[in-house]
Design an enzyme around this catalytic site. Sequence first.
Site, PDB file in Angstrom:
ATOM      1  CD  GLU A   1      49.534  49.559 -13.297  1.00  0.00           C
ATOM      2  OE1 GLU A   1      50.472  48.726 -13.329  1.00  0.00           O
ATOM      3  OE2 GLU A   1      48.331  49.236 -13.258  1.00  0.00           O
TER       4      GLU A   1
ATOM      5  CG  ASN B   1      37.030  59.332   8.209  1.00  0.00           C
ATOM      6  OD1 ASN B   1      36.818  59.358   7.000  1.00  0.00           O
ATOM      7  ND2 ASN B   1      36.074  59.478   9.110  1.00  0.00           N
TER       8      ASN B   1
ATOM      9  CG  HIS C   1      31.180  56.827   4.061  1.00  0.00           C
ATOM     10  ND1 HIS C   1      30.987  57.547   5.211  1.00  0.00           N
ATOM     11  CD2 HIS C   1      29.955  56.414   3.657  1.00  0.00           C
ATOM     12  CE1 HIS C   1      29.692  57.569   5.480  1.00  0.00           C
ATOM     13  NE2 HIS C   1      29.045  56.892   4.566  1.00  0.00           N
TER      14      HIS C   1
ATOM     15  CG  ASP D   1      46.560  43.921 -13.076  1.00  0.00           C
ATOM     16  OD1 ASP D   1      47.015  45.090 -13.082  1.00  0.00           O
ATOM     17  OD2 ASP D   1      46.434  43.242 -14.121  1.00  0.00           O
TER      18      ASP D   1
ATOM     19  CG  ASP E   1      54.295  49.972 -10.922  1.00  0.00           C
ATOM     20  OD1 ASP E   1      53.368  49.273 -11.389  1.00  0.00           O
ATOM     21  OD2 ASP E   1      55.194  50.490 -11.607  1.00  0.00           O
TER      22      ASP E   1
ATOM     23  CD  GLN F   1      47.545  47.506 -16.375  1.00  0.00           C
ATOM     24  OE1 GLN F   1      47.715  46.835 -15.372  1.00  0.00           O
ATOM     25  NE2 GLN F   1      46.906  47.040 -17.424  1.00  0.00           N
TER      26      GLN F   1
ATOM     27  CD  GLU G   1      49.328  47.163 -10.286  1.00  0.00           C
ATOM     28  OE1 GLU G   1      50.484  46.912 -10.692  1.00  0.00           O
ATOM     29  OE2 GLU G   1      48.329  47.219 -11.030  1.00  0.00           O
TER      30      GLU G   1
HETATM   31 MN    MN Z   1      35.414  59.571   5.495  1.00  0.00          MN
HETATM   32 MN    MN Z   2      47.915  47.124 -13.167  1.00  0.00          MN
END
Ligand code: MN
Ligand code: MN
Length: 291
Positions: free
Chosen positions: A285, A163, A132, A271, A262, A281, A265
């Site tokens: 980040e 997991n 999930h 973004d 960062d 931001q 990203e």
């Molecule tokens: Mn899980």
């Molecule tokens: Mn960003």
Amino acid sequence: MNFKALFKTTLLTTIVLVGLSQAALQARRPRLTLAVTAPGMPAAIAPNPNLLLGNPSQATAIDRNNLLVARPQYVLSYNADRGIPNWTSWQLNASWLGNLPRRLFMPDTTLGAGIPVVTQNDYNGSGFDRGHMVPAADRNRTPEDSQSVFLMSNILPQAPDNNQGPWEKLESYSRDLVRQGKELYIIAGGTGDGGIGKNGPATTIARGKVAVPKMTWKVIVVLDGPSATPAITSKTRVIAVSMPNEQGIKDMPWQNYRVSVDAIEAITGYDLLSTVPKRTQTALEKRVDSL
Ligand code: MN
Ligand code: MN
């Protein structure tokens, strides 16, 4: 009153009571109606509280490999060629938490024509868990919420040790924060090609239908508590992690995988936190959580 009439009355009363308690639950849940906007975010879905942090990949309703799926319970970008979500985004506060049992996994047949439907059986014998992204225990207050996270569009092939190890520990920690009163905004997904499951390395499963990501990543913005106007400042706690989708990490603490936003990203090309004012931001980040 004969037995048949009694049965009818009891059934009717039960239906009415269940209906009333459902209505009460709905009424208790604070529904944010924020005017969150960002470039490329369709106005119609802007008030969805699950997309408060923005649309990281500018997903749209017509791009099959960056397909925007907006539900009351979460928002995700689906990748038809990979058969998995690119990212999933959701709000988490105490109003979402319940204790309904897990559901059966179900194919998501709502994604549209020309999009291959991944089924629960596609993962059979693959050596990877049906992992999930929006966790089952984050959406278990109503049957609708529960079922929504068991749709296969919210699932990706996750190495069992990822997991059930540090990934799960971070999920539990998130709910601990919520039980302390916090409100979280979470974005998570998988990126890169190829993981190592119980049967060894694989780049795809189900004869190429489902891609196995190399890493699983998650960004969690921690707010003091539910609010009609959530405020993110440069002091807001942000937890970002990137974990290898591999066996052998089951006993590792989730904290070992902390990185900056960062860094995520950079590996995803997205973004993140795009609705947060630029200065804030940038400050958020580059930090790595150390609490
Ligand atoms: Mn899980
Ligand atoms: Mn960003």
